[in-house]
Design an enzyme around this catalytic site. Structure first.
Site, mmCIF file in Angstrom:
data_model
loop_
_atom_site.group_PDB
_atom_site.id
_atom_site.type_symbol
_atom_site.label_atom_id
_atom_site.label_comp_id
_atom_site.label_asym_id
_atom_site.label_seq_id
_atom_site.Cartn_x
_atom_site.Cartn_y
_atom_site.Cartn_z
ATOM 1 N N GLU A 1 0.838 -1.192 0.000
ATOM 2 C CA GLU A 1 0.000 0.000 0.000
ATOM 3 C C GLU A 1 0.871 1.240 0.000
ATOM 4 O OE1 GLU A 1 -2.227 -0.163 3.593
ATOM 5 O OE2 GLU A 1 -2.657 -2.275 3.307
ATOM 6 N N CYS B 1 3.348 8.370 1.769
ATOM 7 C CA CYS B 1 3.804 7.323 2.676
ATOM 8 C C CYS B 1 4.015 6.072 1.835
ATOM 9 C CB CYS B 1 2.724 7.118 3.746
ATOM 10 S SG CYS B 1 3.129 5.817 4.899
ATOM 11 N N CYS C 1 6.046 -7.517 6.895
ATOM 12 C CA CYS C 1 7.085 -6.981 7.781
ATOM 13 C C CYS C 1 7.470 -8.059 8.784
ATOM 14 C CB CYS C 1 6.555 -5.747 8.516
ATOM 15 S SG CYS C 1 7.812 -4.947 9.542
ATOM 16 N N CYS D 1 5.522 -5.987 15.395
ATOM 17 C CA CYS D 1 4.865 -5.074 16.354
ATOM 18 C C CYS D 1 3.405 -5.520 16.518
ATOM 19 C CB CYS D 1 4.940 -3.630 15.850
ATOM 20 S SG CYS D 1 6.631 -3.085 15.570
ATOM 21 N N CYS E 1 0.289 -3.624 14.869
ATOM 22 C CA CYS E 1 0.420 -3.157 13.484
ATOM 23 C C CYS E 1 -0.084 -4.221 12.514
ATOM 24 C CB CYS E 1 1.886 -2.818 13.200
ATOM 25 S SG CYS E 1 2.188 -2.348 11.490
ATOM 26 N N CYS F 1 -1.094 1.576 8.373
ATOM 27 C CA CYS F 1 -0.354 0.745 7.433
ATOM 28 C C CYS F 1 -0.793 -0.706 7.492
ATOM 29 C CB CYS F 1 1.150 0.830 7.676
ATOM 30 S SG CYS F 1 1.591 1.358 9.302
#
Ligand code: SAH
Length: 353
Positions: free
Chosen positions: A100, A113, A120, A124, A127, A343
């Protein structure tokens, strides 16, 4: 690193080539070197949508380019626009991976952004990007392509003004490709965005921060802290257990010493978890004496996760404690409500339907 091959289409992505690579290719194909600058101008500044539209190139060269390269490797599979003017694109990459990127409009600013990886690996817990781990790094071309697609959403008289590497992924885990893409972003013959207006946001990986400190261009560095002590940070940002806050702060200090750039620390406020008076006091102690800005971001809810945004009373108590301690603090406005703006959210919500 090359953009993956799509449906048997082995043509490389034109944006995976540097200017020097392109010059070499031109010479090898019987064309003049200076055409490389023209092609870059068309792509980065004149917003060309195809090789064929590059009207001051000889027709044969335009045909050669179309045969040899892909201009767009990703397909925009979704385009959302929020009432506040924020626009978000969901891209499907050549190998099916999804990423994205976002365009934000704030007064005179036109910020984007951008993602650095598919998924990822940092984990986290609040997230959406990392819930399924990392698939792969993005190539230079795939990172620049996001910038160019977003640029083309602007009217001709408007230019991109800021870039934040805060989309999906950990930019410092893909530093080579990120730096290669940002070279083009900052180049006056590229997107012409001052490095002061380009932010690399990281969970805090000291060796990569040190590498960045030695890099010739001092970009703005933001460190996602989210907790003032290791016990809490280990829980919220699992990669912390291998690093620790102290090592990150020392690397941040070295970055400041090398570049003179004020650091940003980011802190996502999660109700009942890291938003108490004791957290604010510890955070103030940690940041005191450092030339920095604390950027507090109220949690943006992710479907399927149980975290909550703190009440406005609790948010203002947290802010006051830090203000009274003399910390520079900024509250990031939540933009793009209604369009899966945090995100990884858009990708996640599409995969769940
Ligand atoms: N991996 C990098 C960059 C991507 S995340 C980093 O960790 O900095 C960019 C920022 O968005 C980080 O500060 C991250 O913690 C924050 N963020 C992620 N999910 C969020 C959510 N649901 N609500 C608010 N901020 C979020």
């Amino acid at each position: 690193m090359r953009t993956p091959i799509a449906n048997g289409d082995a043509r490389p992505h034109i944006l995976d080539l540097t200017l020097a690579d392109l010059q070499q290719w031109l010479v090898e194909h019987g064309q003049q070197k200076f055409r490389a600058g023209q092609i870059h101008g068309w792509l980065l500044q004149r917003r060309a949508e195809s090789f064929d539209s590059m009207s001051d190139l000889p027709k044969t060269l335009r045909e050669q380019l179309s045969e040899a390269f892909r201009l767009w490797a990703g397909k925009v599979v979704e385009h959302q626009t929020a009432e506040d003017g924020t626009e978000k694109l969901l891209f499907e990459l050549a190998d099916g991976g999804k990423i994205e990127c976002v365009l934000l409009r704030e007064e005179g600013r036109r910020s984007i952004c951008v993602s650095s990886q598919v998924g990822c690996a940092m984990g986290c817990v609040f997230c959406a990007s990392g819930l399924d781990g990392v698939e792969r790094n993005l190539s230079r071309g795939e990172i620049i392509e996001q910038m160019l697609r977003l640029q083309r959403l602007l009217p001709e008289e408007e230019r991109l003004s800021h870039i934040v590497m805060m989309g999906m992924g950990e930019p410092l885990a893909n530093l080579d490709q990120v730096l290669a893409a940002l070279e083009v972003a900052k180049d006056p013959k590229g997107l012409g965005i001052s490095p002061r207006r380009i932010t690399i946001s990281t969970v805090g990986l000291p060796p990569a921060i040190d590498r960045l400190a030695k890099h010739s261009t001092p970009f703005h560095l933001a460190i996602s802290l989210h907790a003032p002590n290791d016990e809490l940070r280990d829980r919220l940002v699992p990669v912390n257990s291998k690093v620790g806050i102290q090592k990150i702060m020392q690397a941040a200090d070295r970055y400041f010493a090398a570049t003179g750039r004020r650091l940003t620390f980011e802190y996502v406020l999660l109700s009942g978890i890291n938003d108490g008076p004791e957290h604010a006091a510890q955070l103030a102690k940690l940041l005191r004496g450092r030339v920095s800005m604390l950027n507090v971001i109220p949690y943006n809810p992710v479907e399927g996760l149980e975290y909550e945004t703190p009440s406005s009373g609790r948010i203002s108590d947290f802010r006051n404690t830090l203000l009274e301690a003399g910390i520079n603090i900024m509250f990031r406005q939540r933009k793009g409500d209604g369009i899966d703006a945090a995100c990884g959210q858009l990708r996640r919500n599409r995969e769940n339907v």
